[in-house]
Design a protein around this motif. Structure first.
Motif, PDB file in Angstrom:
ATOM      1  N   ALA A   1      71.825   3.270   5.923  1.00 41.36           N
ATOM      2  CA  ALA A   1      72.111   4.093   4.750  1.00 41.36           C
ATOM      3  C   ALA A   1      72.698   3.275   3.605  1.00 41.36           C
ATOM      4  O   ALA A   1      72.710   3.739   2.451  1.00 41.36           O
ATOM      5  CB  ALA A   1      73.079   5.224   5.115  1.00 41.36           C
ATOM      6  N   GLY A   2      73.186   2.059   3.921  1.00 41.01           N
ATOM      7  CA  GLY A   2      73.667   1.188   2.858  1.00 41.01           C
ATOM      8  C   GLY A   2      75.046   0.612   3.037  1.00 41.01           C
ATOM      9  O   GLY A   2      75.537  -0.107   2.153  1.00 41.01           O
TER      10      GLY A   2
ATOM     11  N   ASP B   1      74.863  10.808   4.297  1.00 45.23           N
ATOM     12  CA  ASP B   1      74.573  11.320   2.950  1.00 45.23           C
ATOM     13  C   ASP B   1      75.521  10.711   1.924  1.00 45.23           C
ATOM     14  O   ASP B   1      75.094  10.299   0.835  1.00 45.23           O
ATOM     15  CB  ASP B   1      74.689  12.847   2.947  1.00 45.23           C
TER      16      ASP B   1
ATOM     17  N   SER C   1      74.626   6.889   1.494  1.00 40.03           N
ATOM     18  CA  SER C   1      73.363   6.678   0.767  1.00 40.03           C
ATOM     19  C   SER C   1      73.502   7.059  -0.704  1.00 40.03           C
ATOM     20  O   SER C   1      72.908   6.399  -1.575  1.00 40.03           O
ATOM     21  CB  SER C   1      72.234   7.462   1.433  1.00 40.03           C
ATOM     22  N   THR C   2      74.303   8.079  -1.006  1.00 33.83           N
ATOM     23  CA  THR C   2      74.512   8.462  -2.407  1.00 33.83           C
ATOM     24  C   THR C   2      75.273   7.374  -3.150  1.00 33.83           C
ATOM     25  O   THR C   2      74.927   7.021  -4.289  1.00 33.83           O
ATOM     26  CB  THR C   2      75.265   9.800  -2.499  1.00 33.83           C
TER      27      THR C   2
ATOM     28  N   ARG D   1      75.327   4.221  -2.358  1.00 30.91           N
ATOM     29  CA  ARG D   1      74.419   3.073  -2.471  1.00 30.91           C
ATOM     30  C   ARG D   1      73.421   3.252  -3.619  1.00 30.91           C
ATOM     31  O   ARG D   1      73.161   2.314  -4.387  1.00 30.91           O
ATOM     32  CB  ARG D   1      73.693   2.878  -1.132  1.00 30.91           C
ATOM     33  N   LYS D   2      72.874   4.462  -3.767  1.00 25.88           N
ATOM     34  CA  LYS D   2      71.911   4.710  -4.847  1.00 25.88           C
ATOM     35  C   LYS D   2      72.591   4.691  -6.215  1.00 25.88           C
ATOM     36  O   LYS D   2      72.015   4.227  -7.204  1.00 25.88           O
ATOM     37  CB  LYS D   2      71.217   6.047  -4.623  1.00 25.88           C
ATOM     38  N   THR D   3      73.813   5.212  -6.269  1.00 22.98           N
ATOM     39  CA  THR D   3      74.519   5.304  -7.542  1.00 22.98           C
ATOM     40  C   THR D   3      75.054   3.954  -7.990  1.00 22.98           C
ATOM     41  O   THR D   3      75.052   3.631  -9.183  1.00 22.98           O
ATOM     42  CB  THR D   3      75.685   6.311  -7.432  1.00 22.98           C
ATOM     43  N   TYR D   4      75.502   3.161  -7.036  1.00 27.46           N
ATOM     44  CA  TYR D   4      76.116   1.858  -7.331  1.00 27.46           C
ATOM     45  C   TYR D   4      75.465   0.785  -6.457  1.00 27.46           C
ATOM     46  O   TYR D   4      76.045   0.323  -5.477  1.00 27.46           O
ATOM     47  CB  TYR D   4      77.627   1.908  -7.068  1.00 27.46           C
ATOM     48  N   PRO D   5      74.241   0.385  -6.794  1.00 23.66           N
ATOM     49  CA  PRO D   5      73.511  -0.549  -5.926  1.00 23.66           C
ATOM     50  C   PRO D   5      74.150  -1.924  -5.816  1.00 23.66           C
ATOM     51  O   PRO D   5      73.831  -2.672  -4.877  1.00 23.66           O
ATOM     52  CB  PRO D   5      72.132  -0.640  -6.591  1.00 23.66           C
ATOM     53  N   ASP D   6      75.064  -2.270  -6.713  1.00 22.99           N
ATOM     54  CA  ASP D   6      75.643  -3.607  -6.703  1.00 22.99           C
ATOM     55  C   ASP D   6      76.964  -3.699  -5.952  1.00 22.99           C
ATOM     56  O   ASP D   6      77.557  -4.781  -5.882  1.00 22.99           O
ATOM     57  CB  ASP D   6      75.853  -4.105  -8.137  1.00 22.99           C
TER      58      ASP D   6
END
Length: 349
Positions: free
Chosen positions: A152-153, A120, A123-124, A126-131
């Motif tokens: 998850a990233g 969790d 993945s959070t 990764r979604k918040t800071y995709p770069d």
């Protein structure tokens, strides 16, 4: 000795008998030479840029009892902590605003930090800071868990093997741990697709030149993308509390050897090196290192992540000290690079 160093510079490898000569007979003059060669190789591939990673020490709870580690299970005098998800995300927000594009989440092997909680968090982020690049250093896990972290990233995983010699491994670890499982983990991580880091403590109790040669040959065959080495530093609440710290010269020599053998690897100048000597970070960079990891952890928690005594975590070792770090790097001819600094396959020099 000069011929050996030139050969290592040209061919990126040496046979075991030549490695032994280099490790046992390298005087100050030749240490200076090999460090110069290592810097030359590093600058050829990376220029004068030093990658920064934001280190987040997410907790100091650990079910392992490694004999060298200050956060070992048997240390009843340490104040334990775990960062909540919100705390970790706050560290990432601060780091991102400061320009960090790699976060390194490090912690003990904590049974209460379940796979689902970690997935969790990953993945959070990764979604918040995709770069950004997400690096983990959370110890030994099963193959499925590593796969889930990757999906998850997470991009990178740091897991130092510490020693490739079975007898030496048993000297440093309790019976419930095994070298074979540590190597299984490293192989899993590479096969899954992580940029994988391993490494050793220099001068750990019982370490011999034979052990170091075995480690060098293992790392040569494993070809990690990241190589983390630093001096052994004792902690007063461990069985090795009275053992001497690893030697600076030997650490710098090994840094240079690894840079010449792995020209494009990501090699940190570690916090342990900065703890051993105030200018240790700079000396590591001037031996071929190209990564530093300023501490993004909440300041009130940093002293609790005490793998060894007197750990450096403030000033130029802290994320809020980036200006000081930049000034110190500029003083030796280098500059901060805030990009992800991904590993790329080696090419012939």
């Amino acid at each position: 000795m000069r011929d050996l160093i030139e050969r290592l510079y040209r061919e990126h490898t040496l046979p075991p008998d030549k490695l032994r000569i280099l490790l046992t007979q390298c005087d100050e003059e030749h240490l200076t030479l090999i460090r110069q060669k290592a810097c030359e190789v590093s600058q050829k591939h990376f220029g004068n840029k030093i990658y920064i990673r934001g280190l987040i020490e997410i907790g100091n709870c650990c079910h392992n009892d490694c004999y060298y580690c200050g956060i070992r299970r048997s240390n009843s005098h340490i104040e334990r902590y775990r960062l909540a998800k919100e705390d970790i995300l706050a560290c990432c927000e601060e780091g991102y605003n400061l320009g960090f594009r790699t976060f390194v989440m490090q912690g003990g092997e904590d049974n209460r930090l379940t796979d689902s909680r970690m997935i969790d968090i990953i993945s959070t982020i990764r979604k918040t800071y995709p770069d950004v690049a997400i690096t983990l250093s959370l110890g030994e896990k099963d193959t499925r868990t590593y796969q889930q972290f990757y999906e998850a990233g997470a991009n990178r995983y740091l897991l130092r093997h510490e020693t490739h010699n079975e007898q030496h491994y048993r000297l440093l670890h309790p019976s419930g741990m095994s070298l074979s499982n540590r190597l299984r983990c490293l192989n899993d991580l590479k096969q899954i697709g992580f940029q994988t880091g391993t490494g050793i403590m220099v001068g750990s109790p019982g370490q011999t030149v034979d052990h170091l040669i075995e480690d060098i040959l293992f790392i040569e065959s494993f070809r990690p993308q990241m190589i983390g080495i630093g001096p052994f530093l004792p902690h007063h609440e461990t069985p090795f509390s009275d053992r001497p710290a690893g030697r600076l010269q030997q650490t710098l020599l090994l840094l240079s050897i690894f840079r010449l053998m792995h020209p494009q690897a990501l090699i940190p100048s570690t916090t342990a090196l900065a703890t051993l000597l105030p200018e240790g970070r700079e000396l590591g960079i001037l031996s071929g290192a190209n990564v530093v990891m300023p501490n993004l952890s909440p300041p009130q928690q940093r002293y609790k992540y005490a793998l060894y005594d007197n750990k450096a975590s403030m000033g130029a070792e802290a994320a809020e000290g980036l200006k000081l770090l930049d000034d110190r790097l500029k003083a030796i001819g280098y500059a901060i690079d805030k990009s992800r600094g991904d590993y790329f396959e080696e090419t012939t020099i």
